[in-house]
Motif scaffolding. Structure first.
Motif, short mmCIF file in Angstrom:
data_model
loop_
_atom_site.label_atom_id
_atom_site.label_comp_id
_atom_site.label_asym_id
_atom_site.label_seq_id
_atom_site.Cartn_x
_atom_site.Cartn_y
_atom_site.Cartn_z
N ASP A 114 0.87 -1.18 0.00
CA ASP A 114 0.00 0.00 0.00
C ASP A 114 0.91 1.23 0.00
O ASP A 114 1.61 1.49 0.98
CB ASP A 114 -0.88 -0.02 1.26
N PRO A 115 0.93 2.01 -1.08
CA PRO A 115 1.90 3.11 -1.18
C PRO A 115 1.60 4.28 -0.26
O PRO A 115 2.48 5.10 0.00
CB PRO A 115 1.80 3.53 -2.65
N PHE A 116 0.37 4.36 0.25
CA PHE A 116 0.00 5.51 1.06
C PHE A 116 0.35 5.31 2.54
O PHE A 116 0.91 6.20 3.18
CB PHE A 116 -1.50 5.81 0.90
N ILE A 117 0.01 4.15 3.08
CA ILE A 117 0.35 3.91 4.49
C ILE A 117 1.58 3.01 4.62
O ILE A 117 1.95 2.62 5.71
CB ILE A 117 -0.83 3.30 5.25
N LYS A 118 2.20 2.72 3.47
CA LYS A 118 3.47 1.98 3.42
C LYS A 118 3.38 0.66 4.21
O LYS A 118 4.19 0.37 5.08
CB LYS A 118 4.62 2.84 3.96
N ARG A 119 2.36 -0.11 3.85
CA ARG A 119 2.14 -1.38 4.50
C ARG A 119 2.22 -2.52 3.49
O ARG A 119 1.67 -2.42 2.39
CB ARG A 119 0.77 -1.40 5.19
N ALA A 120 2.92 -3.59 3.87
CA ALA A 120 2.97 -4.77 3.01
C ALA A 120 1.63 -5.50 3.09
O ALA A 120 1.05 -5.63 4.17
CB ALA A 120 4.10 -5.69 3.44
N VAL A 121 1.17 -5.99 1.97
CA VAL A 121 -0.11 -6.69 1.91
C VAL A 121 0.00 -7.91 1.02
O VAL A 121 0.97 -8.07 0.25
CB VAL A 121 -1.24 -5.76 1.38
N TYR A 156 -10.32 -8.81 -6.71
CA TYR A 156 -9.16 -9.04 -5.86
C TYR A 156 -9.53 -8.78 -4.40
O TYR A 156 -10.43 -7.99 -4.09
CB TYR A 156 -7.97 -8.18 -6.28
N ILE A 157 -8.79 -9.44 -3.52
CA ILE A 157 -8.91 -9.24 -2.08
C ILE A 157 -7.56 -8.78 -1.57
O ILE A 157 -6.53 -9.37 -1.90
CB ILE A 157 -9.33 -10.54 -1.36
N ILE A 158 -7.56 -7.73 -0.75
CA ILE A 158 -6.33 -7.25 -0.09
C ILE A 158 -6.39 -7.70 1.36
O ILE A 158 -7.33 -7.36 2.08
CB ILE A 158 -6.21 -5.71 -0.16
N GLN A 159 -5.40 -8.47 1.78
CA GLN A 159 -5.39 -8.98 3.14
C GLN A 159 -3.99 -8.85 3.75
O GLN A 159 -3.03 -8.50 3.06
CB GLN A 159 -5.85 -10.44 3.18
N GLU A 160 -3.90 -9.11 5.04
CA GLU A 160 -2.60 -9.00 5.71
C GLU A 160 -1.62 -10.01 5.13
O GLU A 160 -1.99 -11.13 4.77
CB GLU A 160 -2.76 -9.20 7.22
N VAL A 217 14.55 3.47 8.21
CA VAL A 217 13.17 3.37 8.70
C VAL A 217 12.66 1.98 8.33
O VAL A 217 12.54 1.65 7.15
CB VAL A 217 12.27 4.46 8.11
N VAL A 218 12.35 1.18 9.34
CA VAL A 218 11.84 -0.18 9.12
C VAL A 218 10.33 -0.13 9.16
O VAL A 218 9.73 0.24 10.17
CB VAL A 218 12.38 -1.15 10.19
N PRO A 219 9.65 -0.49 8.06
CA PRO A 219 8.18 -0.43 8.04
C PRO A 219 7.56 -1.58 8.84
O PRO A 219 8.14 -2.66 8.97
CB PRO A 219 7.85 -0.56 6.55
N GLU A 220 6.40 -1.32 9.39
CA GLU A 220 5.70 -2.35 10.16
C GLU A 220 5.25 -3.49 9.25
O GLU A 220 4.67 -3.25 8.18
CB GLU A 220 4.48 -1.73 10.85
N ASP A 221 5.54 -4.71 9.67
CA ASP A 221 5.16 -5.91 8.93
C ASP A 221 5.68 -5.89 7.49
O ASP A 221 5.05 -6.44 6.58
CB ASP A 221 3.63 -6.10 8.92
N ASP A 222 6.80 -5.26 7.28
CA ASP A 222 7.38 -5.21 5.94
C ASP A 222 8.90 -5.28 6.09
O ASP A 222 9.44 -5.39 7.18
CB ASP A 222 6.95 -3.94 5.22
N ARG A 223 9.59 -5.20 4.96
CA ARG A 223 11.04 -5.39 4.94
C ARG A 223 11.73 -4.13 4.45
O ARG A 223 11.28 -3.47 3.51
CB ARG A 223 11.37 -6.56 4.02
#
Length: 592
Positions: A27-34, A80-84, A575-581
């Motif tokens: 997700d490019p806006f909240i910088k979350r891996a999905v 499509y489904i976006i999930q954790e 900066v280490v993103p949450e639940d991402d690399r």
């Protein structure tokens, strides 16, 4: 190939299913891996089910159920489904590798699955495809149920044929699914029973070379008890698994929440066995352990025997009675009766045949109440009193030929000659009697004060108390009973991440809650040039390993430093993103 769906960027393909593909995205806006799951099937029925199941699962918010963030359709008509994005691996891989997982950890996984299913059932959703490949164990041990209804949507609800199912899937079908009957929450309980059997024994309960053979066994045969394959499985767990595998759904646990509670009771039973050093007991043959606080009993079954409190015996109550204070000892009691002139008359010795027996009974009861040393002393002296002469001044001996009453002179009269002191007659030789040995007196030990503690981390962690490992603790928490009252130290550890230490006091007869809040996590990947391989990596001044490395760290801003002898140190902010690399390439330059 898709490069983007909606606002979500596609990074790589990570899986393929019967309905479509699964991608790693961002997700490019909240910088979350999905994770991005697409439905690329052209069959209208499958597409409808994809929409409907996305709606159902999208309204489930539970720690043991995969979270769905979003749903949509691309400009090309691909839903499509976006999930954790889930880390770790599926449970079926651990089973296939025959990983050595402790029984307590297996029960913890099963209870988490039951908890998640119970939540879904209360929302009116039946999974219908519970199997090890749909259970994900994350790197931190968290259990996630995946694919709600997706796999089942590939098969007609009214009939069941070999089309759309595989040999592996067939092994987990409930009898009512095979018969084409309606499903309910007990259908998931049967499938969870099959999963539990396989997890505990590493063997499926219903096997065969063909699907028809497997389905026949599910309908008509019961497998051996799990304990026959692994004697280390507790009897309470053994019976519970077999109950879940009943052909008639009426014979299974009524709900997954009841099943969860019974699994918690089994887990408590196992934990109590591992915590024997913390169980306070009374010494002696009537020792009674202080029972742990039992879980509320299920309406279907009594609390397991390992958690039942034992009835306190009368002797145990007597042992716990307060010991009265004493101001003297038996040795202080005079053994002569005062007479005129200061002499003392001897106390008649006890009668050996009756009096001594009653005295022993009395002394045996008294010994529990008085100090151990006094009791032993008294028991040793009592049998000897029948044969000893008093220590008081010796009176004039009794002469058998003189019937006159015995007179004891007080002193010589005026002008009278001193009377020679009479000597006692020689004692008559008697056969030697063995010296009686005092029976050992059990020492009554007061039970130490105890309380309990409830441990709750925000993520799954390994727990140790006072340096002793007691296993894992899920976010739902875990109660540990019979901890000695007083100060303790608990250490919560997420392997490969960090540890949190908590000091706490257990109040007598009460419970205390101990929590641990771990920060959000991400993954830091550090690479260096070949010449600098093995360089030390520091994060916020603390060493975390040697480069190249991949390390789970707290999400957020950090200062990264890489250094090696003979090279210029490199230092930068990351900066280490949450639940991402976050991947960092570092080039170290040699010093001149």
């Amino acid at each position: 190939m898709l490069t983007q769906v909606g606002k979500y960027q596609i990074i790589e393909k990570i899986g393929v299913g019967g309905f479509g593909s699964v991608f790693r995205g961002r997700d490019p806006f909240i910088k979350r891996a999905v994770a991005i799951k697409t439905c690329q099937s052209s069959e209208e029925e499958i597409r409808k089910r994809f929409f409907r199941e996305a709606e159902y699962a999208g309204n489930l918010h539970h720690r043991n159920i995969t979270t769905i963030y979003d749903f949509g359709v691309t400009d090309d008509g691909v839903p499509y489904i976006i999930q954790e994005l889930l880390t770790g691996e599926d449970l079926d891989k651990k089973i296939k590798r025959r990983d050595a997982i402790p029984v307590a950890e297996k029960v913890r996984v099963l209870s988490d699955v039951a908890d998640g299913l119970g939540y879904a059932h209360t929302a009116g959703i039946v999974h219908r495809d519970i199997k090890p490949s749909n259970i994900r164990i994350l790197e931190d041990g968290t259990v996630k149920i995946m694919d709600f209804g997706i796999a089942k949507s590939l098969v007609s609800e009214s009939t069941l044929t070999q089309t759309g199912i595989t040999l592996g899937t067939a092994s987990y079908l409930a009898p009512e699914q095979i018969k084409g009957e309606g499903v309910d929450q007990r259908t998931d309980i049967f499938s969870l029973g099959v999963l539990a059997y396989e997890l505990l024994t590493l063997q499926k309960p219903f096997t065969g070379e063909h699907i028809s053979t497997v389905l026949y066994k599910i309908l008509n045969e019961m497998p051996p008890h799990p304990s026959e394959l692994d004697p280390g499985i507790p009897a309470s767990l053994d019976g519970l698994v077999m109950e879940c595998l009943q052909k008639d759904r009426e014979g299974r646990p009524a709900t997954c929440l009841q099943l969860r509670d019974r699994l918690f009771a089994v887990l408590q039973e196992i934990s109590d066995r591992r915590l024997q050093p913390y169980t306070s007991t009374l010494s002696g043959p009537e020792a009674t352990p202080i029972p742990p606080a039992p879980l509320p009993p299920s309406p279907l079954v009594a609390t397991p025997s390992g958690g039942l409190p034992r009835t306190e015996t009368a002797q145990a109550r007597l042992d716990r009675a307060p010991v009265p204070a004493t101001t003297g000892s038996v040795a202080d009691v005079p053994i002569g009766r005062p007479q005129a002139g200061g002499a003392s008359a001897p106390i008649s010795p006890p009668v050996a045949d009756e009096g001594s027996g009653a005295l022993r009974i009395f002394l045996g009861a008294l010994a529990v109440l008085v100090a151990g040393g006094v009791a032993v002393y008294y028991l040793v002296l009592a049998p000897k009193r029948a044969d000893r002469q008093p220590d008081a001044p010796v009176p004039t001996p009794y002469v058998a030929a003189t019937p006159a009453p015995l007179e004891i002179p007080v002193g010589p009269g005026p002008g009278a000659a001193p009377t020679p002191e009479a000597q006692p007659p020689a004692p008559t030789p008697q056969a030697a009697e063995p010296t009686p040995t005092a029976a050992p007196v059990p020492t009554a030990t007061r039970a130490p004060a105890a309380g309990s503690a409830f441990f709750r981390p925000n993520i799954y962690a390994q727990l140790s108390i006072d340096g002793r490992s007691v296993g894992g603790v899920a976010p739902a928490g875990r109660m540990i009973a019979s901890l000695p009252a007083g100060p303790h130290k608990a250490v919560f550890t997420v392997p490969g991440f960090m540890s949190i230490t908590r000091k706490f006091d257990v109040p007598e007869g009460k419970s205390v809650e101990v929590t641990a809040e771990f920060p959000s996590r991400g993954q830091l990947v550090v690479s260096v040039n070949a010449e600098a391989a093995g360089a030390e990596v520091l994060l916020d001044g603390e060493p975390i390993g040697k480069a190249p490395l991949k390390k789970t760290v707290a999400a957020g801003k950090h200062v990264l430093e890489v250094r090696r002898d003979g090279f210029e140190a490199a230092r930068r902010e990351v900066v280490v993103p949450e639940d991402d690399r976050e991947s960092v390439d570092v080039t170290l330059v040699k010093r001149n």
